[in-house]
Design a protein around this motif. Structure first.
Motif, PDB file in Angstrom:
ATOM      1  N   ASN A 278       0.860  -1.185   0.000  1.00 36.01           N
ATOM      2  CA  ASN A 278       0.000   0.000   0.000  1.00 36.01           C
ATOM      3  C   ASN A 278       0.896   1.236   0.000  1.00 36.01           C
ATOM      4  O   ASN A 278       1.306   1.732   1.051  1.00 36.01           O
ATOM      5  CB  ASN A 278      -0.918  -0.013   1.226  1.00 36.01           C
ATOM      6  N   TRP A 279       1.187   1.733  -1.194  1.00 39.15           N
ATOM      7  CA  TRP A 279       2.145   2.835  -1.311  1.00 39.15           C
ATOM      8  C   TRP A 279       1.597   4.136  -0.730  1.00 39.15           C
ATOM      9  O   TRP A 279       2.382   5.019  -0.350  1.00 39.15           O
ATOM     10  CB  TRP A 279       2.546   3.009  -2.767  1.00 39.15           C
ATOM     11  N   ASN A 280       0.281   4.270  -0.645  1.00 40.60           N
ATOM     12  CA  ASN A 280      -0.287   5.481  -0.058  1.00 40.60           C
ATOM     13  C   ASN A 280      -0.026   5.563   1.445  1.00 40.60           C
ATOM     14  O   ASN A 280      -0.068   6.649   2.022  1.00 40.60           O
ATOM     15  CB  ASN A 280      -1.801   5.535  -0.314  1.00 40.60           C
ATOM     16  N   ALA A 281       0.218   4.409   2.056  1.00 44.60           N
ATOM     17  CA  ALA A 281       0.458   4.388   3.501  1.00 44.60           C
ATOM     18  C   ALA A 281       1.929   4.588   3.840  1.00 44.60           C
ATOM     19  O   ALA A 281       2.290   4.661   5.012  1.00 44.60           O
ATOM     20  CB  ALA A 281      -0.041   3.065   4.091  1.00 44.60           C
ATOM     21  N   ILE A 282       2.780   4.660   2.835  1.00 44.70           N
ATOM     22  CA  ILE A 282       4.226   4.763   3.069  1.00 44.70           C
ATOM     23  C   ILE A 282       4.638   6.232   3.088  1.00 44.70           C
ATOM     24  O   ILE A 282       4.600   6.918   2.065  1.00 44.70           O
ATOM     25  CB  ILE A 282       5.012   3.983   2.000  1.00 44.70           C
ATOM     26  N   LYS A 283       5.012   6.716   4.267  1.00 42.15           N
ATOM     27  CA  LYS A 283       5.423   8.107   4.437  1.00 42.15           C
ATOM     28  C   LYS A 283       6.840   8.229   4.984  1.00 42.15           C
ATOM     29  O   LYS A 283       7.421   9.317   4.972  1.00 42.15           O
ATOM     30  CB  LYS A 283       4.461   8.827   5.394  1.00 42.15           C
ATOM     31  N   SER A 284       7.381   7.122   5.479  1.00 42.03           N
ATOM     32  CA  SER A 284       8.709   7.150   6.089  1.00 42.03           C
ATOM     33  C   SER A 284       9.376   5.798   5.898  1.00 42.03           C
ATOM     34  O   SER A 284       8.774   4.856   5.388  1.00 42.03           O
ATOM     35  CB  SER A 284       8.597   7.461   7.584  1.00 42.03           C
ATOM     36  N   LYS A 285      10.617   5.716   6.324  1.00 40.86           N
ATOM     37  CA  LYS A 285      11.352   4.455   6.208  1.00 40.86           C
ATOM     38  C   LYS A 285      10.692   3.369   7.057  1.00 40.86           C
ATOM     39  O   LYS A 285      10.637   2.202   6.653  1.00 40.86           O
ATOM     40  CB  LYS A 285      12.809   4.650   6.639  1.00 40.86           C
ATOM     41  N   GLN A 286      10.149   3.734   8.217  1.00 37.41           N
ATOM     42  CA  GLN A 286       9.525   2.756   9.087  1.00 37.41           C
ATOM     43  C   GLN A 286       8.240   2.186   8.466  1.00 37.41           C
ATOM     44  O   GLN A 286       7.978   0.988   8.541  1.00 37.41           O
ATOM     45  CB  GLN A 286       9.196   3.393  10.450  1.00 37.41           C
ATOM     46  N   THR A 287       7.426   3.054   7.856  1.00 37.24           N
ATOM     47  CA  THR A 287       6.203   2.564   7.210  1.00 37.24           C
ATOM     48  C   THR A 287       6.532   1.751   5.957  1.00 37.24           C
ATOM     49  O   THR A 287       5.788   0.837   5.597  1.00 37.24           O
ATOM     50  CB  THR A 287       5.284   3.735   6.853  1.00 37.24           C
ATOM     51  N   LEU A 288       7.626   2.089   5.289  1.00 38.47           N
ATOM     52  CA  LEU A 288       8.069   1.300   4.143  1.00 38.47           C
ATOM     53  C   LEU A 288       8.428  -0.118   4.584  1.00 38.47           C
ATOM     54  O   LEU A 288       8.016  -1.106   3.953  1.00 38.47           O
ATOM     55  CB  LEU A 288       9.286   1.971   3.486  1.00 38.47           C
ATOM     56  N   ILE A 289       9.174  -0.227   5.660  1.00 40.25           N
ATOM     57  CA  ILE A 289       9.569  -1.542   6.169  1.00 40.25           C
ATOM     58  C   ILE A 289       8.333  -2.341   6.605  1.00 40.25           C
ATOM     59  O   ILE A 289       8.233  -3.546   6.343  1.00 40.25           O
ATOM     60  CB  ILE A 289      10.559  -1.381   7.345  1.00 40.25           C
ATOM     61  N   LYS A 290       7.387  -1.667   7.233  1.00 40.44           N
ATOM     62  CA  LYS A 290       6.158  -2.340   7.669  1.00 40.44           C
ATOM     63  C   LYS A 290       5.414  -2.920   6.467  1.00 40.44           C
ATOM     64  O   LYS A 290       4.949  -4.063   6.498  1.00 40.44           O
ATOM     65  CB  LYS A 290       5.264  -1.351   8.418  1.00 40.44           C
ATOM     66  N   GLN A 291       5.297  -2.150   5.385  1.00 40.02           N
ATOM     67  CA  GLN A 291       4.608  -2.625   4.189  1.00 40.02           C
ATOM     68  C   GLN A 291       5.362  -3.768   3.509  1.00 40.02           C
ATOM     69  O   GLN A 291       4.752  -4.647   2.902  1.00 40.02           O
ATOM     70  CB  GLN A 291       4.404  -1.470   3.210  1.00 40.02           C
ATOM     71  N   LEU A 292       6.677  -3.770   3.595  1.00 46.48           N
ATOM     72  CA  LEU A 292       7.466  -4.866   3.027  1.00 46.48           C
ATOM     73  C   LEU A 292       7.126  -6.184   3.723  1.00 46.48           C
ATOM     74  O   LEU A 292       6.951  -7.218   3.062  1.00 46.48           O
ATOM     75  CB  LEU A 292       8.967  -4.572   3.160  1.00 46.48           C
ATOM     76  N   TYR A 293       7.012  -6.149   5.038  1.00 47.33           N
ATOM     77  CA  TYR A 293       6.649  -7.366   5.778  1.00 47.33           C
ATOM     78  C   TYR A 293       5.222  -7.796   5.448  1.00 47.33           C
ATOM     79  O   TYR A 293       4.939  -8.992   5.285  1.00 47.33           O
ATOM     80  CB  TYR A 293       6.791  -7.126   7.284  1.00 47.33           C
ATOM     81  N   ILE A 294       4.311  -6.836   5.342  1.00 50.77           N
ATOM     82  CA  ILE A 294       2.918  -7.165   5.009  1.00 50.77           C
ATOM     83  C   ILE A 294       2.840  -7.809   3.628  1.00 50.77           C
ATOM     84  O   ILE A 294       2.149  -8.814   3.428  1.00 50.77           O
ATOM     85  CB  ILE A 294       2.037  -5.895   5.068  1.00 50.77           C
ATOM     86  N   ALA A 295       3.552  -7.224   2.659  1.00 48.21           N
ATOM     87  CA  ALA A 295       3.523  -7.745   1.290  1.00 48.21           C
ATOM     88  C   ALA A 295       4.120  -9.139   1.213  1.00 48.21           C
ATOM     89  O   ALA A 295       3.598 -10.012   0.512  1.00 48.21           O
ATOM     90  CB  ALA A 295       4.279  -6.796   0.359  1.00 48.21           C
ATOM     91  N   ARG A 296       5.208  -9.382   1.936  1.00 52.92           N
ATOM     92  CA  ARG A 296       5.826 -10.712   1.946  1.00 52.92           C
ATOM     93  C   ARG A 296       4.842 -11.758   2.451  1.00 52.92           C
ATOM     94  O   ARG A 296       4.729 -12.853   1.892  1.00 52.92           O
ATOM     95  CB  ARG A 296       7.071 -10.701   2.826  1.00 52.92           C
ATOM     96  N   ASN A 297       4.110 -11.430   3.497  1.00 52.04           N
ATOM     97  CA  ASN A 297       3.190 -12.393   4.095  1.00 52.04           C
ATOM     98  C   ASN A 297       1.948 -12.643   3.242  1.00 52.04           C
ATOM     99  O   ASN A 297       1.221 -13.609   3.481  1.00 52.04           O
ATOM    100  CB  ASN A 297       2.777 -11.906   5.487  1.00 52.04           C
ATOM    101  N   LYS A 298       1.686 -11.785   2.253  1.00 53.74           N
ATOM    102  CA  LYS A 298       0.517 -11.962   1.394  1.00 53.74           C
ATOM    103  C   LYS A 298       0.765 -12.948   0.259  1.00 53.74           C
ATOM    104  O   LYS A 298      -0.180 -13.400  -0.385  1.00 53.74           O
ATOM    105  CB  LYS A 298       0.079 -10.612   0.818  1.00 53.74           C
ATOM    106  N   ILE A 299       2.026 -13.252  -0.013  1.00 52.55           N
ATOM    107  CA  ILE A 299       2.341 -14.204  -1.080  1.00 52.55           C
ATOM    108  C   ILE A 299       2.034 -15.611  -0.577  1.00 52.55           C
ATOM    109  O   ILE A 299       2.583 -16.058   0.431  1.00 52.55           O
ATOM    110  CB  ILE A 299       3.811 -14.084  -1.519  1.00 52.55           C
ATOM    111  N   GLN A 300       1.163 -16.304  -1.283  1.00 54.41           N
ATOM    112  CA  GLN A 300       0.620 -17.569  -0.792  1.00 54.41           C
ATOM    113  C   GLN A 300       1.491 -18.758  -1.194  1.00 54.41           C
ATOM    114  O   GLN A 300       2.222 -18.709  -2.188  1.00 54.41           O
ATOM    115  CB  GLN A 300      -0.804 -17.755  -1.317  1.00 54.41           C
ATOM    116  N   ALA A 301       1.359 -19.823  -0.394  1.00 59.69           N
ATOM    117  CA  ALA A 301       2.188 -21.018  -0.586  1.00 59.69           C
ATOM    118  C   ALA A 301       1.965 -21.668  -1.941  1.00 59.69           C
ATOM    119  O   ALA A 301       2.904 -22.145  -2.573  1.00 59.69           O
ATOM    120  CB  ALA A 301       1.924 -22.012   0.542  1.00 59.69           C
ATOM    121  N   HIS A 302       0.711 -21.702  -2.420  1.00 61.95           N
ATOM    122  CA  HIS A 302       0.445 -22.360  -3.699  1.00 61.95           C
ATOM    123  C   HIS A 302       1.079 -21.587  -4.857  1.00 61.95           C
ATOM    124  O   HIS A 302       1.477 -22.171  -5.860  1.00 61.95           O
ATOM    125  CB  HIS A 302      -1.060 -22.521  -3.912  1.00 61.95           C
ATOM    126  N   GLN A 303       1.188 -20.237  -4.734  1.00 64.76           N
ATOM    127  CA  GLN A 303       1.865 -19.450  -5.757  1.00 64.76           C
ATOM    128  C   GLN A 303       3.358 -19.787  -5.795  1.00 64.76           C
ATOM    129  O   GLN A 303       3.950 -19.945  -6.867  1.00 64.76           O
ATOM    130  CB  GLN A 303       1.688 -17.954  -5.477  1.00 64.76           C
TER     131      GLN A 303
END
Length: 327
Positions: A278-303
């Protein structure tokens, strides 16, 4: 036709057809049969003035030269919509965007051929499912966008800008370097370097132990580590560390240079993460890192498993493609 030729009246035929054909149409057909002996269907609309065989041939010839509807229209002195209709309807052509891919030298193509032979001689498909691929990617808080696909529909440019059609880029945006591993069992934990770059010391102390622990946890002592040709990967110390601490790894003289099409992280996983953030939620380095973890966890095992299963065929297809870059 048979009823009209037998002399039946149009009104009776109209009723017999359960009003499916209008009475005026039956009368028109009756007149045509009396004049011509058959039903003649008049062409609707005005005759084609541009989309004739002459212009179709010219458009087909010119589009292969310039590739632009506008330039073809200007050269042939016809409207651009007419060119568009000829391409779509007469020639059945579809527009495709130009794709950008790495330029491969003759030496690099030879390296890719050597790698394909190495995989086919040393690894089965089941063995490739035990490869732990790795890669680094830099992310910054400005994010990414697609200038062709990210469109804002509005009445004018000012309204489009106010509705989110203006993308601002900082001159020196905050950024982080991210390392991650990929295999058929899943994704490794992220290693995020907030300051500086990844050199040999950082690579050996902060990254390689994460790869070792994850690989051993998933496969025991039977797996292979992959890394590309970055200087911190191919350094003498890094290669020695891999030799001493990993059950197996692809040596630096085997993995082909300039081959992102062979690393699932490059041609698939990173892009999926970018789309999930969610690039709209990224305003700082900390929010960028938070979104990186969220995005990683969204990638599913079957993919992940599907990408892994297709990798062996992808490598074999290199030979069919003369070892050139594959999408």
């Amino acid at each position: 036709m048979s009823k009209l030729k037998k002399g039946e009246k149009p009104i009776n035929i109209h009723k017999h057809l359960s009003n499916k054909v209008s009475l005026s149409t039956i009368k028109r057909w009756n007149k045509s049969i009396k004049l011509h002996g058959s039903i003649k269907f008049a062409k609707q609309g005005r005759p084609l003035s541009v989309r004739n065989s002459h212009f179709v041939k010219k458009v087909k010839k010119e589009i292969t030269k310039v590739g632009s509807q506008r330039k073809v229209a200007q050269k042939l002195q016809i409207s651009q919509p007419s060119v568009h209709r000829i391409l779509k309807q007469n020639l059945q052509l579809k527009p495709y965007k130009m794709r950008v891919e790495p330029h491969l030298t003759f030496k690099q193509i030879e390296q890719r051929q050597k790698f394909v032979n190495w995989v086919r001689n040393h690894l089965s498909k089941n063995d490739t499912l035990k490869i732990l691929f790795s890669d680094e990617k830099q992310f910054d808080i400005d994010g990414v966008y697609n200038s062709q696909n990210d469109r804002i529909w509005a009445l004018n440019r000012e309204q489009a800008d106010s509705n989110g059609g203006l993308k601002q880029k900082r001159k020196f945006p905050q950024r982080v370097m991210v390392w991650m591993g990929f295999c058929s069992r899943g994704l490794t934990p992220l290693v995020i370097i907030e300051n500086g770059t990844i050199n040999t010391k950082v690579y050996i102390e902060n990254i390689l132990p994460v790869a070792r622990d994850y690989g051993n946890e998933q496969f025991g002592d039977d797996w292979i580590f992959q890394q590309d040709g970055a200087s911190c990967h191919t350094s003498h110390d890094s290669q020695n560390w891999c030799q001493e601490n990993l059950p197996g790894f692809i040596p630096k003289d085997i993995w082909p240079a300039n081959s992102p099409d062979l690393n699932p992280l490059d041609y698939s996983i990173w892009n999926q993460m970018v789309q999930e953030m969610n690039w709209n939620a990224i305003k700082s380095k900390q929010t960028l890192i938070k979104q990186l973890y969220i995005a990683r966890n969204k990638i599913q095992a079957h993919q992940i498993l599907d990408i892994s299963n297709k990798w062996y065929s992808r490598v074999r297809n290199l030979q069919i493609n003369n070892y050139k870059y594959i999408q």
